[in-house]
Design a protein around this motif. Structure first.
Motif, PDB file in Angstrom:
ATOM      1  N   TRP A  11     -49.427 -45.606  75.750  1.00  7.34           N
ATOM      2  CA  TRP A  11     -48.060 -46.060  75.995  1.00  7.34           C
ATOM      3  C   TRP A  11     -47.086 -44.912  76.236  1.00  7.34           C
ATOM      4  CZ3 TRP A  11     -48.088 -50.926  77.155  1.00  7.34           C
ATOM      5  CH2 TRP A  11     -49.073 -51.739  76.625  1.00  7.34           C
ATOM      6  N   GLN A  12     -47.522 -43.880  76.950  1.00  7.71           N
ATOM      7  CA  GLN A  12     -46.655 -42.765  77.311  1.00  7.71           C
ATOM      8  C   GLN A  12     -45.774 -43.163  78.498  1.00  7.71           C
ATOM      9  OE1 GLN A  12     -46.614 -39.993  75.498  1.00  7.71           O
ATOM     10  NE2 GLN A  12     -48.306 -40.658  74.220  1.00  7.71           N
ATOM     11  N   PHE A  13     -44.727 -42.384  78.769  1.00 10.39           N
ATOM     12  CA  PHE A  13     -43.786 -42.710  79.836  1.00 10.39           C
ATOM     13  C   PHE A  13     -44.429 -42.690  81.217  1.00 10.39           C
ATOM     14  CE2 PHE A  13     -40.159 -41.317  82.631  1.00 10.39           C
ATOM     15  CZ  PHE A  13     -39.539 -42.551  82.650  1.00 10.39           C
ATOM     16  N   TYR A  22     -47.414 -52.019  82.337  1.00 10.30           N
ATOM     17  CA  TYR A  22     -46.275 -51.094  82.393  1.00 10.30           C
ATOM     18  C   TYR A  22     -46.226 -50.509  83.801  1.00 10.30           C
ATOM     19  CZ  TYR A  22     -43.088 -47.362  81.016  1.00 10.30           C
ATOM     20  OH  TYR A  22     -42.018 -46.518  80.917  1.00 10.30           O
ATOM     21  N   SER A  71     -43.652 -49.151  85.679  1.00 17.71           N
ATOM     22  CA  SER A  71     -42.493 -48.358  86.075  1.00 17.71           C
ATOM     23  C   SER A  71     -42.800 -47.433  87.243  1.00 17.71           C
ATOM     24  CB  SER A  71     -42.001 -47.518  84.898  1.00 17.71           C
ATOM     25  OG  SER A  71     -41.503 -48.352  83.898  1.00 17.71           O
ATOM     26  N   ARG A  88     -44.747 -39.062  89.510  1.00 13.92           N
ATOM     27  CA  ARG A  88     -44.215 -39.640  88.269  1.00 13.92           C
ATOM     28  C   ARG A  88     -43.994 -38.601  87.180  1.00 13.92           C
ATOM     29  NH1 ARG A  88     -49.496 -40.414  88.558  1.00 13.92           N
ATOM     30  NH2 ARG A  88     -50.790 -40.248  86.701  1.00 13.92           N
ATOM     31  N   ALA A 121     -40.290 -37.660  85.646  1.00  9.69           N
ATOM     32  CA  ALA A 121     -40.016 -37.717  84.211  1.00  9.69           C
ATOM     33  C   ALA A 121     -39.460 -36.383  83.708  1.00  9.69           C
ATOM     34  CB  ALA A 121     -41.288 -38.083  83.447  1.00  9.69           C
ATOM     35  N   THR A 144     -35.635 -35.600  82.186  1.00 22.39           N
ATOM     36  CA  THR A 144     -35.451 -34.898  80.924  1.00 22.39           C
ATOM     37  C   THR A 144     -34.514 -33.709  81.093  1.00 22.39           C
ATOM     38  OG1 THR A 144     -37.672 -35.546  80.247  1.00 22.39           O
ATOM     39  CG2 THR A 144     -36.649 -33.736  79.037  1.00 22.39           C
TER      40      THR A 144
END
Length: 93
Positions: free
Chosen positions: A31-33, A40, A42, A53, A57, A61
């Motif tokens: 379940w990492q970004f 999931y 995204s 991706r 990310a 950040t």
């Protein structure tokens, strides 16, 4: 697979939802970004996976850290002056 069946209370806001899911045994890396799965989407999944991706990310950040470091943030005692409801805005005096 229905995405809503993957999560307990899928429509409620739980700020630690994915952190708690990663703490379960065997789920540490799931379940990492930037991790993709049918539940999931995204950054897409499978054939339509977004190749940038990890870069996206990291850039998000960097922008967040820049905003936090460069500006002085404080909470105000009053709430927002406008109330958004759907596509309309109700102005408060």
């Amino acid at each position: 697979m229905r995405v809503l069946s993957l999560f307990r209370d899928p429509v409620g806001f739980h700020q630690r939802r994915f952190t708690d899911m990663r703490q379960q045994s065997g789920q540490e890396n799931k379940w990492q970004f930037v991790t993709t799965s049918p539940g999931y989407l995204s950054f897409g999944h499978g054939k339509y996976l977004y190749p940038g991706r990890v870069f996206a990310a990291n850039e998000a950040t960097v922008v967040l850290v820049y905003l936090l470091v460069s500006f002085e943030w404080k909470l105000t005692a009053e709430g927002p002056k406008d109330k958004f409801q759907g596509e309309t805005v109700q102005h408060r005096p």
